[in-house]
Design a protein around this motif. Structure first.
Motif, PDB file in Angstrom:
ATOM      1  N   UNK A   1       0.832  -1.200   0.000  1.00 38.14           N
ATOM      2  CA  UNK A   1       0.000   0.000   0.000  1.00 38.14           C
ATOM      3  C   UNK A   1       0.871   1.256   0.000  1.00 38.14           C
ATOM      4  N   UNK A   2       0.391   2.301  -0.670  1.00 41.44           N
ATOM      5  CA  UNK A   2       1.186   3.528  -0.755  1.00 41.44           C
ATOM      6  C   UNK A   2       1.339   4.188   0.611  1.00 41.44           C
ATOM      7  N   UNK A   3       0.376   4.050   1.482  1.00 33.16           N
ATOM      8  CA  UNK A   3       0.517   4.591   2.837  1.00 33.16           C
ATOM      9  C   UNK A   3       1.677   3.920   3.555  1.00 33.16           C
ATOM     10  N   UNK A   4       1.852   2.609   3.316  1.00 34.75           N
ATOM     11  CA  UNK A   4       2.973   1.881   3.913  1.00 34.75           C
ATOM     12  C   UNK A   4       4.295   2.310   3.280  1.00 34.75           C
ATOM     13  N   UNK A   5       4.293   2.487   1.980  1.00 35.98           N
ATOM     14  CA  UNK A   5       5.511   2.936   1.295  1.00 35.98           C
ATOM     15  C   UNK A   5       5.932   4.315   1.817  1.00 35.98           C
ATOM     16  N   UNK A   6       4.932   5.180   2.004  1.00 32.63           N
ATOM     17  CA  UNK A   6       5.219   6.536   2.484  1.00 32.63           C
ATOM     18  C   UNK A   6       5.841   6.505   3.874  1.00 32.63           C
ATOM     19  N   UNK A   7       5.353   5.621   4.735  1.00 25.89           N
ATOM     20  CA  UNK A   7       5.916   5.522   6.092  1.00 25.89           C
ATOM     21  C   UNK A   7       7.362   5.057   6.053  1.00 25.89           C
TER      22      UNK A   7
ATOM     23  N   UNK B   1      -7.291   6.706  -5.953  1.00 24.95           N
ATOM     24  CA  UNK B   1      -8.373   7.639  -5.590  1.00 24.95           C
ATOM     25  C   UNK B   1      -9.745   6.978  -5.684  1.00 24.95           C
ATOM     26  N   UNK B   2      -9.767   5.657  -5.745  1.00 24.98           N
ATOM     27  CA  UNK B   2     -11.042   4.928  -5.814  1.00 24.98           C
ATOM     28  C   UNK B   2     -11.513   4.593  -4.393  1.00 24.98           C
ATOM     29  N   UNK B   3     -12.674   5.124  -3.980  1.00 22.60           N
ATOM     30  CA  UNK B   3     -13.187   4.839  -2.620  1.00 22.60           C
ATOM     31  C   UNK B   3     -13.361   3.354  -2.337  1.00 22.60           C
ATOM     32  N   UNK B   4     -13.429   2.539  -3.402  1.00 21.51           N
ATOM     33  CA  UNK B   4     -13.595   1.098  -3.222  1.00 21.51           C
ATOM     34  C   UNK B   4     -12.526   0.519  -2.308  1.00 21.51           C
ATOM     35  N   UNK B   5     -11.295   1.059  -2.400  1.00 22.99           N
ATOM     36  CA  UNK B   5     -10.178   0.535  -1.605  1.00 22.99           C
ATOM     37  C   UNK B   5     -10.111   1.174  -0.207  1.00 22.99           C
ATOM     38  N   UNK B   6     -11.104   1.986   0.136  1.00 21.75           N
ATOM     39  CA  UNK B   6     -11.134   2.652   1.440  1.00 21.75           C
ATOM     40  C   UNK B   6     -12.474   2.385   2.115  1.00 21.75           C
TER      41      UNK B   6
ATOM     42  N   UNK C   1     -15.261   1.719   0.604  1.00 21.62           N
ATOM     43  CA  UNK C   1     -16.319   2.397  -0.162  1.00 21.62           C
ATOM     44  C   UNK C   1     -16.684   3.749   0.447  1.00 21.62           C
ATOM     45  N   UNK C   2     -15.674   4.406   1.040  1.00 23.43           N
ATOM     46  CA  UNK C   2     -15.923   5.701   1.683  1.00 23.43           C
ATOM     47  C   UNK C   2     -15.011   6.761   1.050  1.00 23.43           C
ATOM     48  N   UNK C   3     -15.620   7.746   0.416  1.00 22.35           N
ATOM     49  CA  UNK C   3     -14.825   8.839  -0.156  1.00 22.35           C
ATOM     50  C   UNK C   3     -14.143   9.640   0.949  1.00 22.35           C
ATOM     51  N   UNK C   4     -14.805   9.760   2.082  1.00 17.24           N
ATOM     52  CA  UNK C   4     -14.215  10.498   3.208  1.00 17.24           C
ATOM     53  C   UNK C   4     -12.956   9.798   3.703  1.00 17.24           C
ATOM     54  N   UNK C   5     -12.985   8.465   3.790  1.00 21.37           N
ATOM     55  CA  UNK C   5     -11.788   7.722   4.206  1.00 21.37           C
ATOM     56  C   UNK C   5     -10.667   7.869   3.180  1.00 21.37           C
ATOM     57  N   UNK C   6     -11.047   7.894   1.905  1.00 18.52           N
ATOM     58  CA  UNK C   6     -10.045   8.068   0.857  1.00 18.52           C
ATOM     59  C   UNK C   6      -9.360   9.423   0.983  1.00 18.52           C
ATOM     60  N   UNK C   7     -10.142  10.472   1.176  1.00 16.12           N
ATOM     61  CA  UNK C   7      -9.576  11.817   1.327  1.00 16.12           C
ATOM     62  C   UNK C   7      -8.685  11.881   2.566  1.00 16.12           C
ATOM     63  N   UNK C   8      -9.134  11.287   3.661  1.00 16.79           N
ATOM     64  CA  UNK C   8      -8.360  11.302   4.903  1.00 16.79           C
ATOM     65  C   UNK C   8      -7.024  10.581   4.715  1.00 16.79           C
TER      66      UNK C   8
END
Length: 547
Positions: A428-434, A462-467, A469-476
């Motif tokens: 995951x990109x969040x893991x790569x970033x860390x 940027x697909x909410x499906x991977x968060x 199905x929440x656009x708010x979680x994707x933005x966060x």
């Protein structure tokens, strides 16, 4: 810090002297007559410097060195700087003549937390530098010893890592050279030698350290044979002067640097060095080589002082398209950097926070330095392969090794100037970033790391499906990555199957649907910036057909 009463510039090296050390230095030669010929580097020294500098362009493993000298040997640095092309080799040279200068240089350039392992090993190494007849033999630390040389070498290595913007230089080429010596040659010819001086021998310890190969130490003992009668004129003519011993130590330093570059970590490489027999010419001269150990546990150097670029792909196989996308990303970052520089009166990098000042001359100094760095050095490109994947099984280690080996088959002229391959266990990109957040120095920049991705990958990010199905979680999630300095550069591709023929897509429509502050995280490359119609899938099919 003790007060400094003088700054002596000796053949290109600035040596800080306290009143105490200045008095001691001048008092050992009160009646010596200055001989300008002795003060010049010997022809052998010049030849060694030329071999060292000229060989940089043809060597497969050129070095970028910082040199730290305690005692004799300062001619080594001046000989290098007198040779055209010296900037390809020498980053910094320092003579720590005063003991406090030595202690401060070593302490300031060793990370106690990171380097505790090798320091413990150095403690157990023992001190091979004391002279039993020397009045300093009861001291707890000997400033002319193998331990002292290793401390200087490791400290100089750390300085070279700090001064090298290139990640490849840091990992493969940075070299720290440390020399510690005590020289007891005649202050001038035909001088009477007392019994105490007759029993002492001149010794030099030269250590070279690199991240890749560890540290080697040359221990040199110079012959002090002048007969039983130290005042015998015929015997004194055979004894070396202090100036001659200075030249020998300088030559040993240069020869050790040639050795480190050309022979790497081969065993007993000193025996293969053709210069040694020309340097040590007297019966009784002795040189020994020791290997202090590898640097496998050394902290990984930061990829760069400017934003790093991570090209995220499976690289199965790596091909020209990957290289061109990386180069396009570097060019895009350069354009962004120039635009920001034009819009701001501030330099891209300010001076180090520890040296912050309102002085305009200091700010201008650092602005000039940083402008040169940014002009000469590109951001580091890390081709990242995650051995795990969200939707696929982990990559077999044999397959990982195969993909890594394929990078060496690519035309290096097509590759970015400063690149490496990094393996992660972060799908995951969040893991790569860390991971990269901990790896890269804090550069106080909105783009601490830039991921180079394709259009399809951006659409998934940027697909909410991977968060859930929440656009708010994707933005966060994107905001959290943005706080770490994450930036994306997106390369487009041809989309097949259109009624009016293939068209170039780069995710523009999806990008415009994002909030403005999230849009700033993405830079979309136009078709004029990058388009390579090469597919890893098609290449694999061709390879399978051949097999």
């Amino acid at each position: 810090m003790h007060s400094v009463s003088a700054l002596l510039v000796i053949r290109g090296s600035i040596i800080p002297f306290s009143r105490k050390s200045l008095t001691r230095h001048l008092s050992i030669m009160p009646s010596a007559k200055y001989n300008p010929e002795e003060d010049q580097p010997s022809s052998l020294t010049s030849q060694l410097a030329a071999e060292l500098v000229d060989g940089q362009s043809s060597s497969k493993r050129p070095i970028r060195a910082c040199i730290a000298i305690a005692g004799g040997g300062s001619n080594a640095a001046s000989a290098i700087t007198s040779t055209p092309g010296a900037s390809s080799l020498l980053l910094e040279s320092l003579v720590t003549y005063d003991r406090q200068s030595f202690a401060e240089f070593v302490t300031e350039n060793i990370d106690i937390n990171d380097d505790e392992g090798w320091l413990s090993k150095l403690d157990s190494m023992g001190d091979t530098g004391s002279n039993i007849s020397d009045s300093s033999s009861n001291e707890m630390f000997h400033f002319a010893s193998a331990q002292a040389a290793v401390l200087l070498s490791k400290s100089a290595l750390r300085r070279s890592l700090q001064l090298s913007p290139s990640f490849q230089d840091r990992c493969l080429r940075c070299c720290g050279v440390g020399s510690a010596s005590t020289l007891v040659g005649l202050p001038s010819p035909n001088v009477v030698i007392d019994d105490r001086r007759k029993k002492r021998k001149s010794r030099a310890y030269v250590a070279c350290s690199t991240l890749r190969d560890g540290t080697t130490v040359w221990e040199v003992e110079l012959s002090n044979d002048c007969g039983e009668n130290g005042t015998d004129q015929s015997n004194l003519q055979d004894k070396r002067t202090r100036s001659q011993e200075e030249s020998i130590v300088s030559n040993i330093i240069l020869a050790a640097m040639v050795n480190r570059r050309d022979y790497s970590n081969t065993i007993a490489s000193v025996n293969r060095n053709p210069w040694i027999t020309q340097i040590l010419t007297k019966e009784g001269d002795v040189i020994q080589e020791k290997w202090f150990g590898s640097n496998v546990n050394h902290s990984v150097p930061s990829p760069t002082q400017s934003p790093s670029t991570g090209a995220h792909r499976s690289f199965n196989p790596p091909h020209i398209g990957h290289a061109k996308l990386a180069n396009a990303a570097v060019a895009a970052l350069r354009r962004i950097r120039r635009l920001e520089s034009d819009e701001s009166s501030q330099s891209y990098h300010s001076m180090p926070s520890s040296l912050s000042s309102s002085s305009s001359i200091l700010n201008n100094l650092w602005s000039t330095v940083n402008a040169q760095v940014h002009e000469q050095y590109d951001p580091t490109v890390l081709f990242e392969i995650s051995v795990t994947n969200v939707d696929k099984p982990p990559i077999d280690p044999v397959e990982v090794e195969r993909r890594l080996s394929l990078f060496s088959t690519l035309n290096q002229s097509d590759m970015p100037r400063d690149w490496a391959v990094i393996l992660t266990n972060a799908p995951l990109f969040a893991q790569k970033a860390s991971i990269l957040d901990n790896l890269i120095d804090d550069i106080h920049c909105a783009r601490k790391m830039t991921f180079v991705i394709g259009t399809d990958t951006m659409v998934r990010i940027i697909n909410p499906k991977y968060y859930g199905d929440s656009e708010q979680n994707m933005i966060l999630a994107l905001e959290q990555m943005q706080s770490k300095g994450v930036h994306f550069i997106v390369g487009g591709r041809l989309e097949q199957g259109q009624t009016d023929g293939p068209r170039f897509i780069n995710g523009k429509d999806e990008h415009e649907s994002l909030p403005l502050h999230i849009q700033k995280m993405f830079t979309l490359l136009e078709e004029s910036d990058f388009r390579v119609d090469v597919s890893s899938t098609e290449l694999r099919k061709k390879q399978a057909a051949v097999l």
